[in-house]
Design an enzyme around this catalytic site. Structure first.
Site, PDB file in Angstrom:
ATOM      1  N   GLU A  87      35.937  61.946  24.386  1.00 48.40           N
ATOM      2  CA  GLU A  87      35.522  61.027  25.411  1.00 48.40           C
ATOM      3  C   GLU A  87      36.596  59.764  25.832  1.00 48.40           C
ATOM      4  O   GLU A  87      36.727  58.754  25.557  1.00 48.40           O
ATOM      5  CB  GLU A  87      34.572  59.943  24.448  1.00 48.40           C
ATOM      6  CG  GLU A  87      33.232  61.011  24.396  1.00 48.40           C
ATOM      7  CD  GLU A  87      32.092  60.355  23.647  1.00 48.40           C
ATOM      8  OE1 GLU A  87      32.285  59.181  23.123  1.00 48.40           O
ATOM      9  OE2 GLU A  87      31.056  60.535  24.009  1.00 48.40           O
ATOM     10  N   GLU A 132      28.763  67.770  23.030  1.00 53.00           N
ATOM     11  CA  GLU A 132      27.932  66.682  22.425  1.00 53.00           C
ATOM     12  C   GLU A 132      26.619  66.318  22.944  1.00 53.00           C
ATOM     13  O   GLU A 132      26.756  66.210  24.164  1.00 53.00           O
ATOM     14  CB  GLU A 132      28.488  65.435  22.225  1.00 53.00           C
ATOM     15  CG  GLU A 132      29.610  65.429  21.259  1.00 53.00           C
ATOM     16  CD  GLU A 132      29.971  63.822  21.033  1.00 53.00           C
ATOM     17  OE1 GLU A 132      29.456  62.977  21.081  1.00 53.00           O
ATOM     18  OE2 GLU A 132      31.440  63.665  20.826  1.00 53.00           O
TER      19      GLU A 132
END
Ligand code: BGP
Length: 477
Positions: free
Chosen positions: A179, A372
């Site tokens: 991320e 995810e």
């Protein structure tokens, strides 16, 4: 059949949220270790509160986490039982380089992961390795100021080269930074930044961003040189911003907010800083510390695939202060009145996954990987420790259904799907254990009490069936 037979089904974890063993095997301390549970967590992860050591006033959940350090074999066996084709995990940087700036790696740390990868191979599970998942050695923060310092690129390069060399043939799928866009929202977690009094915070964040982007390109280069079979990806905390309504100003605002997230991937995947970012930084008098050769390195070393996390879409509205807000992955967003929310207030939007997949695929035209997705919820085990988590099954089935449509009806290329926290682990945002995502229940609570016993939940059998039918059967029976 939307998915090819080699579609990579699996689950995802991160070292600091599951391993524990923070002082074992020669491991050094990292930012993620000293982030406590409780009200100080948020100011610390955002770099507003300086907290670089343990103290007696806080509980530090990453110290032991779910003790995967000692349970990994048992956990991998459970993943194999579910039929995982891939397991996303991360390397704790400080197991390999305890301080971060050593020349030579710590053999005990290297051997630890080698054993895991060999066991994965034996079980027919491909590892997908995140080189850094929010972790940064504490020494590099104290001595160099974290990623605002260009020296970090060399330390990361050393880490990446060591990993690619040692695990050649054992690992084929890699992510450079988890991320990466999160560094704008949680700068201590994303880039080891603690802001100094009076410092220009935006400037510090973009220094760090440039350095991470360079490090990512360098890792991509080295990874390809060491093994041309390596597939190396970037990783975005995704979730499209929708305009609050069709007022052109809200539409424009949504576009701007999407740009703030996507510029990282524009660099990593298209190889160049987008003009919209360069113009904005110029207006705001923020400098990117570009040196000769940097732009060429970025241009020549783009990623093989684009991976992302998706929990929810977001909403943009001008004059945001007047709008209701909903919690989300680290940062909040304007509330979408059409959506329900989880117990933690994260809004639930399965169609948003299909929308987000289309946005990303249209933009980059590279294979995607959902690394995810999942529902953080409170689980209540019965007297045998069994959790009937129909809510989790419903969430995942709805998302996988939309993911199928994106592939089958929209033609998005998708390599795989790894749900987040396939075994219960510590929450990154809150430090809680009670925010559970797993197919496997772990007996441990928010204050670190519990036997650590692993018990498959109802969703365990469900996901096993999903994988066995290659996503055809999503029913909950
Ligand atoms: C992402 C992180 C993960 C993970 C997940 C869920 O931001 O990459 O590390 O934890 O979000 O968030 P949380 O743990 O806050 O529920």
């Amino acid at each position: 059949m939307p998915f090819s037979k080699d579609f990579l089904w699996g689950g995802a974890t991160a070292a600091n949220q599951c391993e524990g063993g923070y002082n074992l095997g020669g491991r050094g301390l990292a930012n993620v270790d000293v982030v406590p549970h409780g009200k100080d967590r948020f100011p610390i992860i955002t770099g507003e509160m300086k907290h670089l050591d343990f103290d007696d006033q806080h509980f530090y959940p990453a110290k032991e986490a779910i003790d995967m350090y000692h349970h990994w074999k048992e956990d991998l066996a459970l993943f194999a039982e579910m039929g995982f084709k891939i397991y996303r995990m991360s390397i704790a940087w400080t197991r390999i380089f305890p301080q971060g700036d050593e020349k030579e790696p710590n053999e005990e740390g290297l051997a630890f992961y080698e054993e895991i990868f060999k066991e994965c191979q034996r079980l027919g599970i491909e590892p997908l390795v995140t080189i850094t998942h929010f972790d940064c050695p504490i020494h590099l923060i104290k001595a160099y100021g974290g990623w605002r310092n260009r020296k970090m690129v060399d330390f990361y390069e050393n880490l990446a080269r060591t990993l690619f060399t040692r695990y050649k043939g054992l690992v084929h799928y890699w992510l450079t930074f988890n991320e990466i866009n999160m560094l704008l929202h949680a700068p201590f977690m994303g880039a080891g930044l603690v802001f100094e009094e009076g410092e220009n915070k935006e400037q510090a964040k973009y220094l760090a961003a440039h350095h991470e982007l360079l490090a990512s390109a360098l890792a991509t280069k080295i990874g390809h040189e060491i093994d041309s079979e390596n597939k190396i990806g970037c990783m975005l905390a995704a979730g499209d911003y929708y305009p609050y309504d069709c007022h052109p100003e809200n539409v424009f605002e949504a576009q701007q907010q999407n740009h703030d997230n996507l510029f990282f991937i524009d660099v990593q995947s298209r190889g160049k800083y987008p003009n919209y970012l360069l113009k904005r930084l110029e207006r705001e008098e923020i400098e990117l510390p570009i040196q000769p050769g940097d732009l060429e390195l970025l241009a020549k070393n783009t990623v093989d695939f684009v991976s992302f996390s998706y929990y929810a879409s977001r909403v943009a509205k001008v004059a945001e202060q007047d709008a209701d807000k909903s919690a989300g992955n680290i940062f909040e967003s304007v509330t979408n009145p059409y959506l329900e929310a989880s117990e933690w207030g994260w809004q639930i939007d399965p169609l948003g996954l299909r929308i987000t997949m289309n946005t990303i695929y249209d933009r980059y035209q590279k294979p995607l990987f959902i690394v995810e997705n999942g529902l953080g919820a409170i689980d209540k085990p019965d007297s045998d420790g069994f959790v009937t988590d129909d809510y989790r099954i419903a969430y995942m089935a709805a998302h996988i259904k939309e993911m199928k449509k994106a592939v089958e009806l929209d033609g998005v290329e998708l390599m795989g799907y790894t749900s987040w926290g396939c075994i219960d682990l510590v929450s990154a945002g809150t430090g809680e254990m009670s925010k559970r995502y797993g197919f496997i229940y772990v007996d441990r609570d928010d204050s670190g009490e519990g036997t650590l016993k692993r018990t498959p939940k109802k969703s365990f059998e469900w996901y096993k069936k999903v994988i066995a039918t290659n996503g055809e059967d999503l029913t909950n029976e």
